[in-house]
Design an enzyme around this catalytic site. Structure first.
Site, short mmCIF file in Angstrom:
data_model
loop_
_atom_site.label_atom_id
_atom_site.label_comp_id
_atom_site.label_asym_id
_atom_site.label_seq_id
_atom_site.Cartn_x
_atom_site.Cartn_y
_atom_site.Cartn_z
N LYS A 22 0.84 -1.20 0.00
CA LYS A 22 0.00 0.00 0.00
C LYS A 22 0.87 1.25 0.00
CE LYS A 22 -3.78 -0.53 2.48
NZ LYS A 22 -4.41 -0.71 3.81
N ARG A 91 -3.21 3.11 8.49
CA ARG A 91 -3.53 1.99 7.61
C ARG A 91 -2.40 0.97 7.61
NH1 ARG A 91 -4.63 4.83 1.93
NH2 ARG A 91 -5.84 2.94 1.59
N GLY A 100 -6.49 -10.51 8.04
CA GLY A 100 -6.03 -10.71 9.42
C GLY A 100 -5.20 -9.55 9.92
N MET A 102 -4.48 -5.53 10.69
CA MET A 102 -5.39 -4.60 11.34
C MET A 102 -6.19 -3.79 10.33
SD MET A 102 -4.71 -1.70 14.18
CE MET A 102 -4.81 -0.32 13.07
N ARG A 335 -3.32 -0.84 -6.80
CA ARG A 335 -2.41 -1.99 -6.90
C ARG A 335 -2.79 -2.78 -8.14
NH1 ARG A 335 -5.23 -4.85 -1.77
NH2 ARG A 335 -7.29 -4.75 -2.69
N HIS A 451 -5.38 -38.58 2.01
CA HIS A 451 -5.06 -39.55 0.95
C HIS A 451 -5.91 -39.29 -0.29
CE1 HIS A 451 -5.55 -43.46 -1.14
NE2 HIS A 451 -4.25 -43.53 -0.94
N SER A 777 16.88 -40.48 -15.65
CA SER A 777 15.60 -39.84 -15.37
C SER A 777 15.39 -39.89 -13.87
CB SER A 777 14.47 -40.57 -16.10
OG SER A 777 13.24 -39.99 -15.74
N CYS A 845 10.83 -37.63 -14.20
CA CYS A 845 9.47 -38.12 -14.40
C CYS A 845 8.83 -38.18 -13.03
CB CYS A 845 9.49 -39.48 -15.07
SG CYS A 845 10.49 -40.69 -14.22
N TYR A 865 14.62 -32.20 -19.79
CA TYR A 865 13.16 -32.23 -19.96
C TYR A 865 12.48 -32.55 -18.63
CZ TYR A 865 13.42 -37.34 -19.87
OH TYR A 865 13.62 -38.63 -19.48
P1 ADP Z 1 -7.67 -2.17 3.26
O1 ADP Z 1 -6.26 -2.59 3.36
O2 ADP Z 1 -8.61 -3.07 3.98
O3 ADP Z 1 -8.08 -1.91 1.85
P2 ADP Z 1 -7.41 0.68 3.62
O4 ADP Z 1 -6.24 1.14 4.37
O5 ADP Z 1 -7.32 0.78 2.16
O6 ADP Z 1 -7.80 -0.79 4.07
O7 ADP Z 1 -8.62 1.50 4.14
C1 ADP Z 1 -9.92 1.19 3.78
C2 ADP Z 1 -10.62 2.41 3.27
O8 ADP Z 1 -10.53 3.46 4.20
C3 ADP Z 1 -10.03 3.01 2.01
O9 ADP Z 1 -10.47 2.37 0.88
C4 ADP Z 1 -10.54 4.42 2.07
O10 ADP Z 1 -11.84 4.46 1.54
C5 ADP Z 1 -10.59 4.68 3.55
N1 ADP Z 1 -9.44 5.52 3.90
C6 ADP Z 1 -8.22 5.15 4.30
N2 ADP Z 1 -7.44 6.22 4.51
C7 ADP Z 1 -8.20 7.28 4.23
C8 ADP Z 1 -7.97 8.69 4.24
N3 ADP Z 1 -6.78 9.19 4.58
N4 ADP Z 1 -8.98 9.49 3.90
C9 ADP Z 1 -10.17 8.98 3.55
N5 ADP Z 1 -10.46 7.70 3.52
C10 ADP Z 1 -9.48 6.85 3.85
MG MG Z 2 -7.81 -0.55 0.69
#
Ligand code: ADP
Ligand code: MG
Ligand code: MG
Length: 889
Positions: A22, A91, A100, A102, A335, A451, A777, A845, A865
């Site tokens: 990210k 984030r 999993g 946060m 991404r 199995h 082989s 093989c 091969y």
């Molecule tokens: P995830 O990894 O689950 O996608 P994100 O970090 O992308 O989580 O956060 C989820 C959502 O939170 C984002 O898609 C966005 O809509 C919102 N978000 C995150 N940061 C901001 C920000 N700085 N301003 C506004 N919305 C935010």
């Molecule tokens: Mg996101």
């Protein structure tokens, strides 16, 4: 001094190790000049340091302060300022996106004071309170680990008090009350006040992200996806923009192409007056991007332009998260987007046509597993279905057949032309014949490494395992379905090995377009054109040849249609089963040389016909035929059964003389550890006539082919050699037969004699063995068993699950080569063999020859091969080429 904190402007998309996926992509977008709310990334170094020491590195707080001040300077606001607060999101973001980790916390910096500042400044009290209640619930659940149910129940209660179900109907008064309720929940559940200090909020959230690296879910996911444990996660701190600022604001997600079909054209959802993940949480109905255009043409146009720019820049389909704040578009994430297998192939073709990528890049964009999944038949998506249970999707495919409960019934019913599904609690090696015969296998117990699952995958049979809603009673021949109903022998069911679903009745199946194409049909489908294009380029790029493991002329012909360049393993043992079993019995019970010879003479023409068909199907391509390998007793009646039969007959007045003699031999041949017993070359030395007969059958078949105008290229392979002397002994006889047949028939046969390398000793002494062998082989199945000292049939269902649990294996060494151990022997054996004979042809093989990760390894070792089952041949062709490019498997 270690730098732990980086401004978005300092990074780029290739720094995923340091900044997480990210963060790296936020940096990339920032540097492209896209509208990204400013912020900074705390690196994975910081996380690793924290996890190692259990506390933040000393420099971190100061570095965060520095970056934060710079951010406050840029924005002209201070975090937590009562009059004009800067708000940020925190984030998580590891190198690989990972469930999993946060959840994001939005609106950090709000407190009882600054919420008023935000209200005054925005002129919208409802908005300020809405932001605050969101912070309280997100912070409460993700940072303070309070069950989020508490907050959602309180929210629901507020809505129903208003007589509504929509969050937008709550007014400022409702939200003010909710803020108090949420603070009380925090007090009650966490035993502390919600921190009013903005910096404390920030620091606690950052630490919570670090800690979330080690949640059970994250760990489990990493193990399954083979993501290293020690990567750590980055943390992104980003200025908030507000999609909940009214109806001219909103939050959305988009793809630059359709990730399901691969169709060109943008695709996405938008939700007005919403923040964060509201848009994907299903709280209100979202609108399509087309409708978004109607709502806010300016933002829409900006979004489209940016999507085009991103696609051009990443040269791939991107997925995007964005927010509109009062008519202004902000980019929050991008991404390279996940896609279905069909979409992957189609997008790769379109992008090449568009000139975005070249042929090599196209090849790197699709994978063997994606191709494999396009090759399985599918249940008709539009058909009506009755789901009765869901188990593990153990081996893909769509199978329809009648329920049978045991192997003999499966075999018998299939012989009379029925399709069957073998249903068991679990399977074991004695079910093998039934598993081979059945269309599919369904078990109520066991996981993806049971199995049933392992064997089914190995032979490309559809399998659903561990369908726990089914109570399988094999004795009574009934399956009781949890929730009512039952299945009896003969009832028709349908199982989907790709989803794990079990349906009552026959669901219509549509064959795979891609397989129809490989079979030679002219299929007019975009995905087929894409596969064709990729395969064409793969064949021009790969260094390794791809052969098939095939034992019959039909399999050989199919393998050839699928692109096989010969046969790497033709097993001969099945040629001794069925009606011919009796001939093998004769061979074993023969009292003297004459008796043995008579039995062998009877087998010879049958074997010759087998080989002629295969050599014809693979004309002008090498065909490696392995002389008989398994222990002899496998061709004999079961010891216990026969003893009982003889004993009963004797009690009744006299047993059949043949049975008595047979029992004698069966007793004599009975072994404690057949895998380590009289098999392979040992058998050939013990009963010399056996290998000689097989060699003669091969050579005579080749002579027949030559006379018919063909070009047979047989390679005779001696199994289980440990010492070059073993090979020499049997080779002498084989060469003598070769001389004799060529002289008698007046032809010259291009035949090679080589050996399998499947014992550690053979790998270790490969330089000596190479002096006598014309090719190697690697039999990596046996080599794996011999290297680990366990037999597959015994251990897989017995203790592998524990081994996965403890991380001793992250994948079964029978599925993907144990590169360090067994692979080390392959490498050593190849090097030593070639030290003696520089141009020694070396292949592999066994199942690993069709496994993408293993194929990449074999490329690095320099094998000539790989050989795999006919159905896997296209996958191996593709991966062998991708390995040359250095692409990850
Ligand atoms: P995830 O990894 O689950 O996608 P994100 O970090 O992308 O989580 O956060 C989820 C959502 O939170 C984002 O898609 C966005 O809509 C919102 N978000 C995150 N940061 C901001 C920000 N700085 N301003 C506004 N919305 C935010
Ligand atoms: Mg996101
Ligand atoms: Mg999320």
């Amino acid at each position: 001094m270690t730098v732990y904190v980086y401004d978005f402007a300092q990074g780029n998309k290739d720094q995923k190790d340091l900044l997480g996926g990210k963060g790296a992509n936020l940096a990339e977008m920032t540097n492209l000049g896209l509208p990204v709310p400013p912020g900074f990334t705390i690196s994975t170094d910081a996380c690793r340091a924290y996890l190692a020491a259990g506390t933040e590195p000393a420099e971190l707080a100061e570095q965060v302060t520095e970056r934060l001040s710079a951010l406050e300077e840029t924005m002209g606001r201070r975090l937590g300022d009562a009059a004009d607060p800067l708000l940020v999101s925190v984030r998580s973001g590891a190198k690989f996106s990972m469930p999993g980790m946060m959840e994001t916390v939005l609106n950090i910096g709000l407190n009882d004071e600054s919420v008023h500042g935000l209200a005054r400044l925005s002129g919208d009290e409802r908005f300020a309170l809405d932001s605050y209640r969101r912070l309280l619930s997100m912070f409460g659940s993700t940072v303070l680990h309070i069950d989020s149910e508490h907050f959602s129940r309180a929210l629901d209660a507020a809505k129903s008090a208003r007589g509504t179900t929509a969050d937008l109907d709550l007014d400022a008064d409702d939200l003010r009350a909710l803020v108090e309720t949420f603070k009380q929940i925090i007090r009650d559940q966490a035993g502390r006040e919600f921190p009013q200090d903005a910096r404390e909020q920030l620091d606690l959230a950052v630490r919570a992200v670090f800690n979330s690296w080690n949640t059970d879910r994250a760990r489990l996911y990493r193990r399954r996806e083979r993501i290293p444990e020690d990567l750590g996660t980055a943390v992104n701190v980003q200025t908030m923009v507000f999609g909940n600022f009214g109806m001219d604001s909103g939050s959305g997600v988009a793809f630059t192409r359709d990730p399901a079909s691969g169709n060109q054209g943008v695709y996405g959802d938008y939700l007005q007056n919403a923040q964060g993940e509201d848009v994907v949480a299903g709280i209100r109905n979202t609108v399509s991007l087309a409708d978004f255009e109607q709502l806010d043409k300016t933002s829409y146009d900006d979004l489209i332009a940016i999507m085009a720019q991103l696609e051009n820049h990443y040269r791939d389909m991107c997925d995007i998260e964005f927010t509109v704040e009062r008519g202004k578009l902000w980019m929050l994430q991008t991404r390279v987007g996940k896609r279905t297998p069909g979409a992957a192939f189609r997008i790769s073709r379109h992008m090449r046509d568009e000139g975005l990528i070249d042929a090599d890049e196209q090849l790197s964009r699709v994978t063997g597993p994606q191709l494999a999944s396009l090759m399985f038949p599918r249940f008709d998506a539009n058909a009506e279905k009755t789901l009765i249970a869901t188990g593990m999707n153990a081996s893909p495919g769509a199978a329809v057949g009648k329920v049978v409960f045991d192997s003999p019934t499966a075999v018998a019913w299939v012989e009379r032309g029925e399709d069957v599904i073998l249903v068991r609690k679990e399977t074991n090696p004695s079910d093998l014949a039934g598993m081979v015969a059945a269309q599919g296998i369904l078990t109520s117990r066991g996981g993806k490494t049971s199995h049933a699952a392992v064997v089914a995958r190995g032979m490309g049979r559809t399998c659903v395992c561990g369908a726990e809603a089914l109570d399988v009673d094999v004795e009574a021949k009934v399956v009781r379905v949890r929730g009512g109903g039952e299945l009896r022998e003969g009832d028709v069911i349908s199982i989907d090995g790709a989803t794990g679903e079990v349906f009552a009745g026959a669901v219509p199946v549509s064959p795979s377009d891609v397989v129809r194409y490989f079979e030679g049909e002219d299929v007019d489908a975009d995905v087929v054109r894409a596969v064709e294009e990729v395969m064409g380029h793969a064949d021009s790029r790969r260094r390794m040849k791809v052969r098939a493991n095939a034992d019959t002329a039909e399999d050989a012909a199919r393998a050839r249609r699928f692109g096989a360049e010969g046969i790497g393993l033709c097993r001969t043992e099945h040629m001794f089963l069925g009606d011919r079993r009796e001939l093998v019995e004769h061979l074993i019970v023969a009292e003297d040389a004459a008796g043995q010879e008579a039995a062998l003479d009877a087998l010879l023409p049958l074997q010759r016909a087998d080989f002629a068909g295969i050599l014809e199907a693979m004309d002008d391509l090498p065909v490696t035929i392995r002389l008989i390998d398994p222990p002899l007793h496998e061709f004999l009646p079961d010891y216990t059964e026969l003893s009982v039969k003889v004993a009963l007959a004797e009690a009744a007045g006299g047993a059949d003389e043949h049975d008595v003699r047979l029992l004698d031999h069966v007793r004599r041949l009975h072994e404690q550890n057949p895998m380590l017993g009289l098999r392979g070359v040992r058998l050939g030395i013990q009963i010399p006539g056996l290998f000689v007969m097989q060699a003669r059958a091969i050579l005579e078949a080749a002579a027949d082919r030559i006379e018919a105008g063909g070009t047979p290229l047989p390679e005779i392979m001696v199994p289980l050699v440990a010492s070059v002397r073993e090979l020499d002994v049997v080779k002498r006889d084989i060469l003598a037969v070769a001389e004799e047949v060529q002289a008698a028939r007046g032809v010259e046969i291009d035949v090679k004699v080589g050996t399998m390398i499947e014992l550690p000793r053979a790998a270790f002494l490969a330089d000596r063995i190479a002096a006598s062998a014309e090719f190697f082989s690697f039999g990596t199945n046996d080599l794996t068993q011999m290297a680990w000292g366990f037999s597959r049939d015994d251990v897989e269902s017995a203790f592998f699950s524990k081994y996965f649990e403890h991380g001793i294996f992250d994948v079964s060494p029978f599925e993907s080569l144990d590169q360090r151990g067994v692979g080390g022997m392959v490498e050593m054996g190849t090097q030593k063999g070639r030290a003696t004979k520089p141009d020694l042809k070396v292949g592999v093989c066994g199942e690993h020859g069709g496994d993408p990760v293993s194929i990449h390894f074999f490329e690095t070792v320099g094998l000539d091969y790989v050989s795999c089952s006919p159905f896997r041949v296209p996958v191996a062709r593709l991966e062998a080429a991708r390995a040359v490019l250095g692409t990850d498997a």
